[in-house]
Design a protein around this motif. Structure first.
Motif, short mmCIF file in Angstrom:
data_model
loop_
_atom_site.label_atom_id
_atom_site.label_comp_id
_atom_site.label_asym_id
_atom_site.label_seq_id
_atom_site.Cartn_x
_atom_site.Cartn_y
_atom_site.Cartn_z
N PRO A 1 -37.28 -17.74 34.55
CA PRO A 1 -36.38 -15.95 34.02
C PRO A 1 -36.88 -16.40 32.62
O PRO A 1 -37.10 -14.81 32.05
CB PRO A 1 -35.15 -16.18 34.53
N ASN B 1 -29.26 -19.86 36.65
CA ASN B 1 -28.90 -20.14 35.39
C ASN B 1 -28.06 -19.89 34.46
O ASN B 1 -27.60 -21.55 34.33
CB ASN B 1 -30.09 -20.11 34.34
N GLU B 2 -27.43 -19.27 34.27
CA GLU B 2 -26.02 -19.30 33.42
C GLU B 2 -24.60 -19.60 34.42
O GLU B 2 -24.17 -20.47 33.19
CB GLU B 2 -25.42 -17.36 33.43
N GLU C 1 -31.16 -15.76 37.11
CA GLU C 1 -30.83 -15.32 35.60
C GLU C 1 -29.36 -16.01 36.24
O GLU C 1 -28.47 -16.78 34.96
CB GLU C 1 -30.69 -14.09 35.36
N GLU C 2 -28.29 -15.45 37.20
CA GLU C 2 -27.00 -16.12 37.59
C GLU C 2 -26.96 -17.05 37.46
O GLU C 2 -26.04 -17.93 37.13
CB GLU C 2 -26.11 -14.53 39.23
N LYS D 1 -39.26 -12.56 30.83
CA LYS D 1 -39.04 -11.73 30.15
C LYS D 1 -39.16 -12.37 28.90
O LYS D 1 -39.10 -11.84 27.69
CB LYS D 1 -36.98 -12.85 29.57
#
Length: 198
Positions: free
Chosen positions: A148, A61-62, A58-59, A152
Motif C-alpha cells: 500500500p 496495516n493500520e 491499508e486497514e 500510494k
C-alpha cells in the motif's frame, strides 16, 4: 416485438455488513494458528485481506500497527482487536481462543516428544531448515504490507519505515527509545500530509 432487458446480476454482498459469527471467528483463527508455521502473521493477513476480504490492505496495516504498539504479542492483540470489531468482547474472546487454544494443545504434546528426542541430530537439522522457511514467510508478509505504501508512492512513510529498520535492525538501538522518536515523527508526517491534501 418488445425487448426485455436482461435481469441485473445480484450485487456482491458487502462483507463488512455481514459480521462473522463467534464460531466462524474461532474456527478462522484456529486455522490461522495451526497453519502458521514460522508465524501466524502471514496466514492472518492472507485470510483477512485476500481470502475473506474482511479488511483492506491499508486497514490491516493500520490495525497491525496499533497492535504492535500495545503490550503483548502482536498477533494475539490482532485477534482481540479483529474479533471485537465484529462481535464485541465475545468476538475478541472467540478469536483469541481460536488463535491460542489449539496450538497450545499441540505444542504441549510436541514439547513432551521433544523432551525425549530433542538431542537427535537429524531433528536439529530439520528444525534448522524450518527456521529458514519461517524467515522467508516473514519477509513475504513484510513485502505485502509495504505494497500500500508503494502503490500510494508514500515517500515519507517509506523513509520513516527505513529509518526505523536501520535504527533497530542495523544499529541495534533499543526498541523503546526508537519508538519514542518514531511515533511522534509518524504522527507529525501523517498530520502534515492531511494538511497538505487540504
Amino acid at each position: 416485438m418488445s425487448s426485455q432487458a436482461a435481469p441485473a446480476a445480484p450485487a456482491a454482498p458487502d462483507i463488512h455488513n455481514s459480521p462473522p459469527s463467534l464460531a466462524v471467528l474461532f474456527i478462522a483463527f484456529a486455522k490461522m494458528s495451526l497453519s502458521g508455521f514460522g508465524g501466524v502473521l502471514v496466514f492472518a493477513r492472507r485470510a483477512i485481506v485476500e481470502e475473506h476480504r474482511r479488511m483492506t490492505a491499508e486497514e490491516f496495516n493500520e490495525t497491525f500497527a496499533l497492535c504492535h504498539f500495545l503490550p503483548g504479542p502482536n498477533i494475539v492483540n490482532l485477534s482481540l482487536v479483529f474479533g471485537s470489531r465484529f462481535r464485541g468482547i465475545a468476538g475478541g474472546v472467540a478469536a483469541f481462543a481460536g488463535l491460542v487454544g489449539p496450538p497450545m494443545l499441540l505444542v504441549t504434546a510436541l514439547a513432551a516428544i521433544y523432551s525425549h528426542f530433542g538431542q537427535v541430530d537429524g531433528l536439529r537439522r530439520v528444525l534448522g531448515g524450518v527456521s529458514c522457511a519461517a524467515v522467508g514467510l516473514l519477509v513475504s508478509a513484510v513485502f505485502r504490507m509495504m505494497l500500500p505504501l508503494l502503490k500510494k508512492r508514500d515517500v515519507l512513510g517509506l523513509l520513516v519505515m527505513g529509518a526505523v529498520f536501520a535504527a533497530i535492525g542495523l544499529s541495534r538501538l533499543p526498541l523503546p527509545a526508537v519508538l519514542l522518536v518514531a511515533i511522534p515523527v509518524s504522527l507529525a508526517v501523517t498530520y502534515a500530509k492531511i494538511r497538505w491534501a487540504r
